[in-house]
Write a protein that holds these residues in place. Structure first.
Motif, mmCIF file in Angstrom:
data_model
loop_
_atom_site.group_PDB
_atom_site.id
_atom_site.type_symbol
_atom_site.label_atom_id
_atom_site.label_comp_id
_atom_site.label_asym_id
_atom_site.label_seq_id
_atom_site.Cartn_x
_atom_site.Cartn_y
_atom_site.Cartn_z
ATOM 1 N N THR A 27 4.179 -1.388 50.872
ATOM 2 C CA THR A 27 5.033 -0.639 50.117
ATOM 3 C C THR A 27 6.173 -1.242 49.277
ATOM 4 N N SER A 28 6.140 -1.402 47.989
ATOM 5 C CA SER A 28 7.381 -2.150 47.316
ATOM 6 C C SER A 28 8.294 -1.216 46.957
ATOM 7 N N VAL B 215 11.757 -5.386 47.405
ATOM 8 C CA VAL B 215 11.321 -5.481 48.685
ATOM 9 C C VAL B 215 9.910 -5.431 48.688
ATOM 10 N N GLN B 216 9.238 -6.452 49.207
ATOM 11 C CA GLN B 216 7.776 -6.346 49.439
ATOM 12 C C GLN B 216 7.515 -6.234 50.915
ATOM 13 N N PHE B 217 7.418 -4.712 51.302
ATOM 14 C CA PHE B 217 7.583 -4.243 52.639
ATOM 15 C C PHE B 217 6.103 -4.020 53.093
ATOM 16 N N ARG B 218 5.721 -4.989 53.911
ATOM 17 C CA ARG B 218 4.328 -4.673 54.381
ATOM 18 C C ARG B 218 3.992 -3.723 55.426
ATOM 19 N N VAL B 219 4.867 -2.863 55.866
ATOM 20 C CA VAL B 219 4.411 -1.866 56.777
ATOM 21 C C VAL B 219 4.027 -0.726 55.731
ATOM 22 N N LEU B 220 2.879 -0.211 56.274
ATOM 23 C CA LEU B 220 2.057 0.747 55.739
ATOM 24 C C LEU B 220 2.600 2.214 55.768
ATOM 25 N N GLY B 221 2.713 2.692 54.429
ATOM 26 C CA GLY B 221 3.343 4.270 54.129
ATOM 27 C C GLY B 221 4.807 4.343 53.490
ATOM 28 N N GLU B 222 4.744 4.885 52.479
ATOM 29 C CA GLU B 222 5.758 5.329 51.859
ATOM 30 C C GLU B 222 7.057 5.799 52.717
#
Length: 469
Positions: free
Chosen positions: A269-270, A283-290
């Protein structure tokens, strides 16, 4: 743990030392970690013989002694050649010792404490905050979900004179439990993420859940900070229940720590992170799920309050690849993506996971939701399982696979909503579900496995992940 004499430990826990024949004296120093699991004992450890639902820690005290425990805390004397501390209640004594250790380290002026609670997201937020704060200084945070009257003080007792940050995850199943943990740790920052139906059956309803979670902020001082989710109306009411300074997070434009431009894909999620100093960073957030964006915002808000640089906050968030084992954990391969999110489930987290499944699938591919029971919902259980079945249909999930009798209402609701042509399938057991899925899944499929911990579907998720790896 900090070094303390047996006499000091006895005073902190209001216990009686039993030292005859052990060679120890009241001035003997103990500085080992504390545990309620005899398998974790190493020389110098304090072992708390905790009564349990199915067994009694006193039965394992001999193993603790053989492993070199420096002190065994008991509620009745045992015939063991090891110093014993006789107390009225070993769990209360555990909390009393944690309170004393935290107070002593706090007096040194270095330690800052963050408490985290909420119906969902505590463990993820704790992990994210630990990742950030470890870049700054020595940090203690619980492993897994050590957040109750036993796990939380065991974590607190890991604090030493060198510890700069303690992240204390605080869960509860009833009124007063969070207040007790707050009194132990005395957080400088209290985070409340969400108030939902998780454990509502144990609490006795959503209003009691709200009252319990509010305990995080009611005892904060006016020099402390309450980090509150402005997007959750129930959490927002807590601003009137605390004298602490309130720092809002969320997507509401009034939030001082805010996310905009949120976009979810199968890679993560970005979003744009806005901080109270007016800065904005992608933020390029690699944890899946909004839904995990809110956990990232809470962690960022606490870190900012602790004067952590914004660039460091973003860098640390971007290094985290998964929330925790069995929490939106991406597995599989050979064209089949398995998302194992079956460590726990509440109506809110179940809905968020299904929405994520619908969002991230590529056009022309199939979405499969393998769902099990949401436990501890009490009187709300039936209607909430119905609601999830309806939601999956309305979001256009291609295939529902419902596992276990306690979850069957999701299957019935989906059929009633129109999934009567095989779009929803029911299996009594995990093995039956596995046999079907092993033969039915094909390249391009994205599979979500979601249930409460007690339903055990995380193991089905592991099996599917290994099958296609």
């Amino acid at each position: 743990m900090i070094a303390m004499t047996l006499a000091e430990i006895a005073a902190a826990t209001r216990g009686t030392l039993l030292l005859d024949g052990t060679g120890a004296t009241p001035e003997t120093v103990v500085d080992g970690l504390s545990t309620t699991d005899s398998r974790e004992v190493v020389p110098g450890t304090i072992f708390f013989a905790k009564p349990g639902e199915f067994t009694d820690g006193h039965l394992f005290a001999p193993q603790a002694a053989e492993a070199g425990a420096g002190l065994v805390v008991v509620d009745h004397e045992l015939d063991l050649p090891v110093p014993q501390l006789l107390v009225e209640d070993t769990v209360v004594a555990l909390g009393d010792l944690a309170t004393e250790v935290i107070a002593r380290v706090r007096a040194l002026g270095r330690l800052k404490i963050v408490g985290v609670t909420g119906s969902n997201g505590k463990t993820t937020t704790k992990n994210l905050l630990r990742e950030i704060l470890e870049q700054v200084g020595p940090t203690i945070a619980p492993r897994a979900s050590f957040n109750n009257e036993v796990g939380a003080p065991v974590t607190m007792l890991q604090v030493t004179e060198e510890t700069q940050f303690l992240v204390a995850e605080m869960g509860a199943s009833g009124i007063g439990e969070i207040a007790r943990l707050v009194r132990m740790a005395r957080p400088d920052i209290g985070i409340v993420l969400k108030v939902g139906l998780a454990h509502a059956g144990e609490f006795g309803g959503i209003e009691k859940t709200l009252a319990a979670k509010t305990e995080m902020v009611t005892d904060l001082l006016d020099t402390d900070v309450a980090v509150l989710n402005l997007d959750d109306p129930r959490v927002a009411t807590m601003a009137d229940k605390t004298v602490a300074r309130v720092l809002w997070f969320g997507t509401d434009e009034r939030a001082e720590v805010r996310a905009t431009d949120i976009a979810s894909t199968a890679r993560g999620t970005s979003f744009t992170l806005h901080l109270p100093d007016g800065s904005a960073r992608t933020v390029q957030f690699r944890v899946l799920g909004e839904h995990h964006v809110w956990n990232a915002l809470a962690a960022a808000a606490a870190a900012f309050t602790l004067d952590v640089d914004g660039d460091l906050i973003v860098s640390a968030l971007q290094t985290v690849q998964r929330a925790e084992r069995w929490r939106m954990e991406v597995m599989g391969g050979n064209g089949v993506t398995v998302i194992n999110d079956a460590y726990n489930a509440s109506p809110d987290s179940m809905a968020a996971a299904i929405k994520t499944l619908a969002q991230i699938a590529e056009p022309g591919t199939r979405t499969i939701a393998v769902l099990g029971e949401m436990s501890e919902l009490g009187e709300f259980s039936g209607e909430e399982h119905d609601r999830i079945g309806l939601l999956a249909v309305r979001l256009g999930i291609d295939q529902l696979v419902i596992v276990g009798p306690a979850a069957r209402r999701m299957h019935i609701s989906a059929i009633n909503e129109g999934s009567w042509n095989g779009e929803s399938l029911y299996f009594d057991t995990q093995d039956e579900a596995y046999e079907h899925l092993a033969g039915a899944l094909r390249p391009g499929d994205t599979v979500l496995v979601k249930s409460s911990n007690s339903a055990g579907l995380r193991f089905l998720g592991d099996r599917l992940g290994e099958l296609f790896s």
